[in-house]
Motif scaffolding. Sequence first.
Motif, PDB file in Angstrom:
ATOM      1  N   SER A  71      19.097  49.134  -7.816  1.00  0.00           N
ATOM      2  CA  SER A  71      17.694  48.948  -7.451  1.00  0.00           C
ATOM      3  C   SER A  71      17.509  48.477  -6.014  1.00  0.00           C
ATOM      4  O   SER A  71      16.444  48.636  -5.426  1.00  0.00           O
ATOM      5  N   GLY A  72      18.553  47.867  -5.452  1.00  0.00           N
ATOM      6  CA  GLY A  72      18.450  47.338  -4.105  1.00  0.00           C
ATOM      7  C   GLY A  72      17.765  45.987  -4.025  1.00  0.00           C
ATOM      8  O   GLY A  72      17.597  45.444  -2.931  1.00  0.00           O
ATOM      9  N   GLN A  73      17.391  45.426  -5.185  1.00  0.00           N
ATOM     10  CA  GLN A  73      16.738  44.121  -5.225  1.00  0.00           C
ATOM     11  C   GLN A  73      17.774  43.050  -5.566  1.00  0.00           C
ATOM     12  O   GLN A  73      18.482  43.166  -6.573  1.00  0.00           O
ATOM     13  N   ALA A  74      17.854  42.035  -4.734  1.00  0.00           N
ATOM     14  CA  ALA A  74      18.866  40.990  -4.940  1.00  0.00           C
ATOM     15  C   ALA A  74      18.687  40.299  -6.284  1.00  0.00           C
ATOM     16  O   ALA A  74      19.671  39.972  -6.964  1.00  0.00           O
ATOM     17  N   LEU A  75      17.429  40.071  -6.685  1.00  0.00           N
ATOM     18  CA  LEU A  75      17.169  39.390  -7.953  1.00  0.00           C
ATOM     19  C   LEU A  75      17.666  40.203  -9.137  1.00  0.00           C
ATOM     20  O   LEU A  75      18.288  39.665 -10.065  1.00  0.00           O
ATOM     21  N   LEU A  76      17.419  41.505  -9.110  1.00  0.00           N
ATOM     22  CA  LEU A  76      17.858  42.364 -10.209  1.00  0.00           C
ATOM     23  C   LEU A  76      19.380  42.510 -10.227  1.00  0.00           C
ATOM     24  O   LEU A  76      19.995  42.572 -11.293  1.00  0.00           O
ATOM     25  N   THR A  77      19.971  42.557  -9.047  1.00  0.00           N
ATOM     26  CA  THR A  77      21.431  42.614  -8.979  1.00  0.00           C
ATOM     27  C   THR A  77      22.044  41.361  -9.579  1.00  0.00           C
ATOM     28  O   THR A  77      23.031  41.420 -10.327  1.00  0.00           O
ATOM     29  N   PRO A  85      27.305  46.782 -25.911  1.00  0.00           N
ATOM     30  CA  PRO A  85      28.209  46.454 -24.786  1.00  0.00           C
ATOM     31  C   PRO A  85      28.848  47.654 -24.116  1.00  0.00           C
ATOM     32  O   PRO A  85      29.188  47.595 -22.939  1.00  0.00           O
ATOM     33  N   LEU A  86      29.032  48.761 -24.858  1.00  0.00           N
ATOM     34  CA  LEU A  86      29.786  49.889 -24.313  1.00  0.00           C
ATOM     35  C   LEU A  86      28.904  50.995 -23.738  1.00  0.00           C
ATOM     36  O   LEU A  86      29.385  51.808 -22.946  1.00  0.00           O
ATOM     37  N   VAL A  87      27.632  51.038 -24.122  1.00  0.00           N
ATOM     38  CA  VAL A  87      26.746  52.104 -23.647  1.00  0.00           C
ATOM     39  C   VAL A  87      25.499  51.536 -22.974  1.00  0.00           C
ATOM     40  O   VAL A  87      25.224  51.788 -21.794  1.00  0.00           O
ATOM     41  N   VAL A  88      24.732  50.743 -23.728  1.00  0.00           N
ATOM     42  CA  VAL A  88      23.441  50.262 -23.224  1.00  0.00           C
ATOM     43  C   VAL A  88      23.615  49.334 -22.033  1.00  0.00           C
ATOM     44  O   VAL A  88      22.975  49.511 -20.986  1.00  0.00           O
ATOM     45  N   GLU A  89      24.483  48.356 -22.173  1.00  0.00           N
ATOM     46  CA  GLU A  89      24.639  47.377 -21.101  1.00  0.00           C
ATOM     47  C   GLU A  89      25.195  47.984 -19.804  1.00  0.00           C
ATOM     48  O   GLU A  89      24.683  47.667 -18.723  1.00  0.00           O
ATOM     49  N   PRO A  90      26.224  48.850 -19.845  1.00  0.00           N
ATOM     50  CA  PRO A  90      26.667  49.479 -18.586  1.00  0.00           C
ATOM     51  C   PRO A  90      25.573  50.302 -17.906  1.00  0.00           C
ATOM     52  O   PRO A  90      25.462  50.291 -16.676  1.00  0.00           O
ATOM     53  N   MET A  91      24.762  51.008 -18.711  1.00  0.00           N
ATOM     54  CA  MET A  91      23.673  51.789 -18.117  1.00  0.00           C
ATOM     55  C   MET A  91      22.638  50.869 -17.482  1.00  0.00           C
ATOM     56  O   MET A  91      22.189  51.109 -16.358  1.00  0.00           O
ATOM     57  N   LEU A  92      22.270  49.808 -18.178  1.00  0.00           N
ATOM     58  CA  LEU A  92      21.291  48.874 -17.635  1.00  0.00           C
ATOM     59  C   LEU A  92      21.839  48.176 -16.401  1.00  0.00           C
ATOM     60  O   LEU A  92      21.120  47.976 -15.409  1.00  0.00           O
ATOM     61  N   ARG A  93      23.129  47.825 -16.434  1.00  0.00           N
ATOM     62  CA  ARG A  93      23.749  47.173 -15.278  1.00  0.00           C
ATOM     63  C   ARG A  93      23.729  48.090 -14.059  1.00  0.00           C
ATOM     64  O   ARG A  93      23.434  47.655 -12.939  1.00  0.00           O
ATOM     65  N   ALA A  94      24.021  49.377 -14.275  1.00  0.00           N
ATOM     66  CA  ALA A  94      24.004  50.333 -13.165  1.00  0.00           C
ATOM     67  C   ALA A  94      22.604  50.476 -12.577  1.00  0.00           C
ATOM     68  O   ALA A  94      22.433  50.546 -11.350  1.00  0.00           O
TER      69      ALA A  94
END
Length: 264
Positions: free
Chosen positions: A198-204, A184-193
């Motif tokens: 990405s500019g893709q609505a689906l990925l956002t 939750p503190l490292v992997v997820e924030p990086m993946l969320r960013a």
Amino acid sequence: MRLALAYEWCRLRTLRSTWWLAVTTLLVTAALAWAFGALLGNMATEVGQAPPVTEALVIMLTKSPVTPVIAGVLGVFAMGHEHRYGTIRTTLAVTPHRVTAFAAKALSIGAFSTLLAFANLAVAWLVALPLIGGDRWEGVSLPLLVRVHLGQVLLVLGWGLAGVALGTMIRSQTAALLTLLAVPLVVEPMLRAVLRSSGQALLTTASSFLPFTAGNAMTGVPGTDGTLLDNASQLGPLAGGLAFFTVIALKGVSAVMLFRTRDA
């Protein structure tokens, strides 16, 4: 089940680590609430624009990350200590049915996490009340505050249950703790960013369904785009809670299946 719950509650309340961690989270919550309040006060005096009182309260009451993390750590300890110190055999001698043993651990940690959440909210209120005075309370929405409080309690509860599941699935207590903190503190924030850039609505949209991101939406304030709490890209509180607890339920089922089939 009653005997298993009594055994788990006795184990939890007689461990010194339980109370050291609980006291630590209360002290850190008080310090962070004061720091948030001082920062918001400086914004009002130096910038000349006071933040909305509801947002200020939500930040002071729920934005300390320590309370849910400590609940998760206690959850990991609930099973991690058993494997680390070899007491799992004693636990299974007292409660031979493994599903019952797991449920007792989950219920005891869930109950303690809930109490911990309420205690930290009370401490945050004691700090927030003197810092927010005057007629600013007129803008506070009572239903919204009730919902935010409920969301915070559920968030802390979810972290505690996630810790129990991880401590059961991963025999190494150290590895389980690192996983609990890193995801939750490292992997997820990086993946969320990455997903949101990405500019893709689906990925956002998909980034909003990451479990701990979704869980944090339970304490969000809807309609705060561009202010201190930018929740425009979050799920709603209900959808976020459902996504969060769905993942935790899947972890719990996986943990029970592993616990039933492998050796002690």
